[in-house]
Design an enzyme around this catalytic site. Structure first.
Site, PDB file in Angstrom:
ATOM      1  N   SER A   1      35.980  36.042  37.326  1.00 42.59           N
ATOM      2  CA  SER A   1      36.639  34.891  37.919  1.00 42.59           C
ATOM      3  C   SER A   1      38.126  35.210  38.003  1.00 42.59           C
ATOM      4  CB  SER A   1      36.410  33.636  37.069  1.00 42.59           C
ATOM      5  OG  SER A   1      36.829  32.497  37.795  1.00 42.59           O
ATOM      6  N   GLU A   2      38.724  34.982  39.166  1.00 44.36           N
ATOM      7  CA  GLU A   2      40.064  35.525  39.414  1.00 44.36           C
ATOM      8  C   GLU A   2      41.161  34.896  38.554  1.00 44.36           C
ATOM      9  OE1 GLU A   2      38.117  34.175  41.746  1.00 44.36           O
ATOM     10  OE2 GLU A   2      39.219  32.803  43.067  1.00 44.36           O
ATOM     11  N   ASN A   3      40.861  33.778  37.885  1.00 44.43           N
ATOM     12  CA  ASN A   3      41.875  33.228  36.988  1.00 44.43           C
ATOM     13  C   ASN A   3      41.959  33.996  35.665  1.00 44.43           C
ATOM     14  OD1 ASN A   3      39.255  32.025  36.538  1.00 44.43           O
ATOM     15  ND2 ASN A   3      40.234  30.678  35.073  1.00 44.43           N
ATOM     16  N   GLY A   4      41.081  35.029  35.509  1.00 42.03           N
ATOM     17  CA  GLY A   4      41.309  35.916  34.368  1.00 42.03           C
ATOM     18  C   GLY A   4      40.191  36.068  33.368  1.00 42.03           C
TER      19      GLY A   4
ATOM     20  N   SER B   1      43.887  40.755  37.076  1.00 42.04           N
ATOM     21  CA  SER B   1      42.698  40.243  37.756  1.00 42.04           C
ATOM     22  C   SER B   1      42.660  40.724  39.204  1.00 42.04           C
ATOM     23  CB  SER B   1      42.707  38.706  37.720  1.00 42.04           C
ATOM     24  OG  SER B   1      41.580  38.212  38.386  1.00 42.04           O
TER      25      SER B   1
END
Lengths: 217, 233
Positions: free
Chosen positions: A45-48, A87
């Site tokens: 997930s690109e938020n980390g 990320s």
């Protein structure tokens, strides 16, 4: 014809053992529910976070552990957390094997539009532009037509673009299509859907070669 | 050891003034510098440019600054979930620059790392690339994006010490590390300010050199935007 879960089930068949996968918001999120249990896949997930698990049990939500849709989630053994720059190093650096995202429009050359409708409130592109510009393997999950019944598979996108020439495959409620140099190549029909119906719902160039088999869900 | 500790949020925000450019960490409401935002509201400084992935919700996060019309311009990747934001944007009161999320993170990191600019494939062929230099490398097109320039960076960490070392928790890390050292002054607020020596040097996410001021934060609300759960079988 497939519903949203049906589209997710069909896309789940594209997920292979050992894949790192980024799922967009909406139908793509559902794909995680249908991945075969005998293969190893990690969701990014690109938020980390890498190694996302299911939603937490009630009472176990942690405000510090969310996905890109800002939903509370859990992590699986082997998971890791990282900052936003790292990320997107995973994403731009092509370390993520498969990106699945939704779209408002896809063009027959692989262009995608999914972030802006001029004249309406614009919420932003989030990570979509980074994802589509870099991923080698992008599958779009969407309905074949919009709410007004108009085709979302076009000869040319009418909305502002998110990325150019990047989509490889599209799975809709009606069909599985591959983006080729000559247009959308029809690979599979959804259960109970005829080639004629798919032709009528596709504004862009549709290539139909031989017998088109029905999807196995 | 060089001590970065300040007594409280008032001292930590010494020097902020109208029309400054501020970086603020967080993704949605996760990992936002709640204390610094409250203090900015209290100080009522105006004309701010805020670089932050999101713009909060109506009554929390950067939404609190929007309510008081303290922000002139937002630089973000996604700004949904906020009616007041939408009203100010559509009426033209608020200037909004939307940029891809990875580009936002990298423009922070470039500022932190001393790169004036970098090439990214994100946004090529879209309106994001309009007016920007593009270049081909190995047959693929890229867009030149510049490092941010900011006066203050406000970040929130889980633990920190007087040396300014920071450790983050879960996905509240997000943009916070990228913004440390990316502005003239970096202010870190932490849930736990621990004695120097307690943090394992092997486990530090951001070394203190990137932080100018650190303080013990208070009363964290840590609001959840989308509470999603599953039921026990």
């Amino acid at each position: 014809m497939l519903d949203k879960n049906g589209i997710a089930k069909r896309i789940a068949q594209e997920v292979q053992d050992g894949y790192y996968v980024n799922l967009g918001i909406g139908i793509p999120t559902l794909v995680a529910n249908y991945v075969r249990e005998d293969i190893e896949v990690e969701f990014q997930s690109e938020n980390g976070v890498l190694g996302m698990g299911p939603f937490p049990f009630e009472g176990e939500e942690d405000a510090d552990i969310i996905n890109a849709g800002k939903q509370t989630i859990t992590t699986l053994p082997g998971a890791s957390f990282f900052d936003s720059a790292m990320s997107f190093s995973m994403i731009r650096g092509k370390h993520v094997d498969l990106t699945i995202l939704g779209a408002m429009e896809v063009a027959e050359n692989g262009d995608i539009a999914n972030w802006k409708i001029p004249g309406r409130m614009v919420k932003g592109m989030g990570g979509a532009m980074d994802l589509v510009a870099s991923a080698e393997n992008i599958i779009v999950a969407m309905m074949h037509t919009n709410k007004r019944g108009e085709s979302k598979l076009l000869s040319k996108c009418s909305l502002p673009l998110t990325g150019v020439g990047c989509v490889k495959k599209v799975v809709t409620n009606l069909a599985v299509l591959e983006v080729t140099e000559n247009g959308f190549k029809l690979l599979e029909r959804a259960p109970g859907v005829s080639v004629e119906e798919i032709k009528n719902a596709t504004e862009g160039t549709l290539i139909v070669e031989g017998d088109i088999k029905e999807m196995v869900i | 050891m060089i001590s970065k500790t300040v007594a409280n949020v008032e001292e930590a925000l010494n020097g902020v003034s109208d029309n400054m450019t501020m970086m603020l960490g967080g993704f949605g409401l996760c990992g936002i510098p709640e204390n610094a935002i409250s203090e900015l509201v209290k100080l009522n400084i105006k004309g701010l440019t805020c670089i932050s992935n999101n713009a909060g919700v109506d009554d929390f996060g950067l939404g609190l600054l929007l309510q008081k019309r303290q922000i002139n311009k937002m630089v973000s990747s996604y700004v949904g979930e906020n009616d007041e934001f939408e009203r100010q944007m559509l009426s033209g009161e608020l200037d909004v620059e939307l940029i891809p999320q990875g580009t936002l993170a990298e423009r922070c990191r470039a500022a932190q790392s001393g790169f004036p600019a970098f090439f990214t494939p994100a946004g090529y062929g879209t309106e994001v690339a309009e007016g920007k230099e593009t270049r081909e490398f190995d047959g693929k097109m890229y867009v030149l994006e510049e490092a941010f320039k900011a006066d203050f960076a406000f970040v929130k960490a889980w633990k920190g010490d007087a040396a300014g070392n920071l450790v983050f928790k879960g996905t509240s890390r997000n943009f916070n590390p990228c913004m440390c050292g990316a502005a003239k002054i970096t202010v870190a607020e932490v849930e736990e300010l621990v004695p120097v020596g307690e943090l394992d040097p092997n486990q530090i996410h951001i070394p203190g050199i990137f932080v100018q001021r650190i303080f013990q934060g208070e009363d964290y609300e840590k609001r959840i935007e989308q509470r999603t759960v599953r039921t026990r079988e």
